[in-house]
Design a protein around this motif. Structure first.
Motif, PDB file in Angstrom:
ATOM      1  N   SER A 133       0.835  -1.205   0.000  1.00 59.37           N
ATOM      2  CA  SER A 133       0.000   0.000   0.000  1.00 59.37           C
ATOM      3  C   SER A 133       0.865   1.248   0.000  1.00 59.37           C
ATOM      4  N   ALA A 134       1.894   1.234   0.803  1.00 59.59           N
ATOM      5  CA  ALA A 134       2.783   2.392   0.886  1.00 59.59           C
ATOM      6  C   ALA A 134       3.488   2.621  -0.443  1.00 59.59           C
ATOM      7  N   VAL A 135       3.901   1.547  -1.102  1.00 66.76           N
ATOM      8  CA  VAL A 135       4.574   1.678  -2.396  1.00 66.76           C
ATOM      9  C   VAL A 135       3.618   2.252  -3.433  1.00 66.76           C
ATOM     10  N   VAL A 136       2.389   1.741  -3.465  1.00 68.56           N
ATOM     11  CA  VAL A 136       1.395   2.232  -4.426  1.00 68.56           C
ATOM     12  C   VAL A 136       1.085   3.702  -4.160  1.00 68.56           C
ATOM     13  N   ILE A 137       0.885   4.056  -2.923  1.00 69.86           N
ATOM     14  CA  ILE A 137       0.595   5.450  -2.566  1.00 69.86           C
ATOM     15  C   ILE A 137       1.788   6.343  -2.919  1.00 69.86           C
ATOM     16  N   GLY A 138       2.971   5.859  -2.636  1.00 68.21           N
ATOM     17  CA  GLY A 138       4.178   6.618  -2.981  1.00 68.21           C
ATOM     18  C   GLY A 138       4.295   6.843  -4.480  1.00 68.21           C
ATOM     19  N   LEU A 139       4.022   5.802  -5.255  1.00 61.65           N
ATOM     20  CA  LEU A 139       4.071   5.935  -6.710  1.00 61.65           C
ATOM     21  C   LEU A 139       3.023   6.912  -7.220  1.00 61.65           C
ATOM     22  N   LEU A 140       1.835   6.856  -6.642  1.00 61.44           N
ATOM     23  CA  LEU A 140       0.775   7.782  -7.053  1.00 61.44           C
ATOM     24  C   LEU A 140       1.151   9.225  -6.723  1.00 61.44           C
ATOM     25  N   ILE A 141       1.725   9.441  -5.558  1.00 63.97           N
ATOM     26  CA  ILE A 141       2.150  10.792  -5.176  1.00 63.97           C
ATOM     27  C   ILE A 141       3.262  11.267  -6.108  1.00 63.97           C
ATOM     28  N   TRP A 142       4.243  10.393  -6.368  1.00 64.36           N
ATOM     29  CA  TRP A 142       5.335  10.751  -7.272  1.00 64.36           C
ATOM     30  C   TRP A 142       4.802  11.080  -8.668  1.00 64.36           C
ATOM     31  N   ALA A 143       3.867  10.268  -9.165  1.00 61.36           N
ATOM     32  CA  ALA A 143       3.294  10.508 -10.492  1.00 61.36           C
ATOM     33  C   ALA A 143       2.546  11.838 -10.518  1.00 61.36           C
ATOM     34  N   GLY A 144       1.797  12.135  -9.468  1.00 61.35           N
ATOM     35  CA  GLY A 144       1.059  13.398  -9.395  1.00 61.35           C
ATOM     36  C   GLY A 144       1.993  14.598  -9.394  1.00 61.35           C
ATOM     37  N   ILE A 145       3.042  14.517  -8.613  1.00 62.28           N
ATOM     38  CA  ILE A 145       4.009  15.621  -8.550  1.00 62.28           C
ATOM     39  C   ILE A 145       4.717  15.771  -9.891  1.00 62.28           C
ATOM     40  N   SER A 146       5.104  14.658 -10.478  1.00 60.40           N
ATOM     41  CA  SER A 146       5.786  14.685 -11.775  1.00 60.40           C
ATOM     42  C   SER A 146       4.899  15.303 -12.850  1.00 60.40           C
ATOM     43  N   LEU A 147       3.643  14.905 -12.875  1.00 58.50           N
ATOM     44  CA  LEU A 147       2.707  15.466 -13.853  1.00 58.50           C
ATOM     45  C   LEU A 147       2.485  16.950 -13.613  1.00 58.50           C
ATOM     46  N   SER A 148       2.426  17.354 -12.358  1.00 57.04           N
ATOM     47  CA  SER A 148       2.243  18.773 -12.037  1.00 57.04           C
ATOM     48  C   SER A 148       3.415  19.605 -12.549  1.00 57.04           C
ATOM     49  N   PHE A 149       4.641  19.132 -12.284  1.00 58.82           N
ATOM     50  CA  PHE A 149       5.817  19.871 -12.760  1.00 58.82           C
ATOM     51  C   PHE A 149       5.856  19.914 -14.289  1.00 58.82           C
TER      52      PHE A 149
END
Length: 126
Positions: free
Chosen positions: A38-54
């Protein structure tokens, strides 16, 4: 023998308590692996969101710069078109006798036969 009997009774009571519990047992390994996943999936989702935002912000900035450049180039094109129109006008006039005569008089100082030229000495040349 009394010592062994007492120990067995304690163990059986512990086992009975565990089996009498209404809540299902969860093994620690399954819980930990679920939490890690769960932590890995949440981490990946957060990373993807930040990456897309930038990426989005960077693209918006690039679009803004390109729009400014486009506007500057359009302005330059309009100025060049005006200059081209003037040059074409001048080219069209060059074929006329009036233009040729004007250039001969102004630049070469030529006059027609029988003309008298008066020069104003009080005027200053520019």
């Amino acid at each position: 023998m009394k010592g062994k009997n007492q120990d067995e009774t304690k163990i059986s009571k512990v086992v009975e308590l565990d089996f009498k519990s209404d809540k299902p047992k969860k093994t620690k390994k399954k819980l930990d692996s679920f939490d890690v996943a769960s932590a890995v999936v949440i981490g990946l989702l957060i990373w993807a969101g930040i990456s897309l935002s930038f990426t989005f912000i960077e693209q918006q900035m690039e679009i803004s710069v390109l729009k400014e450049r486009k506007l500057a180039l359009e302005t330059q094109i309009k100025q060049e078109e005006k200059e081209l129109k003037k040059v074409k006008n001048t080219l069209n006039q060059m074929d006329t006798l009036e233009f040729i005569e004007k250039q001969a008089r102004e630049k070469l100082g030529m006059i027609k036969p029988g003309e008298t030229v008066y020069i104003d000495l009080t005027k200053k040349k520019n």
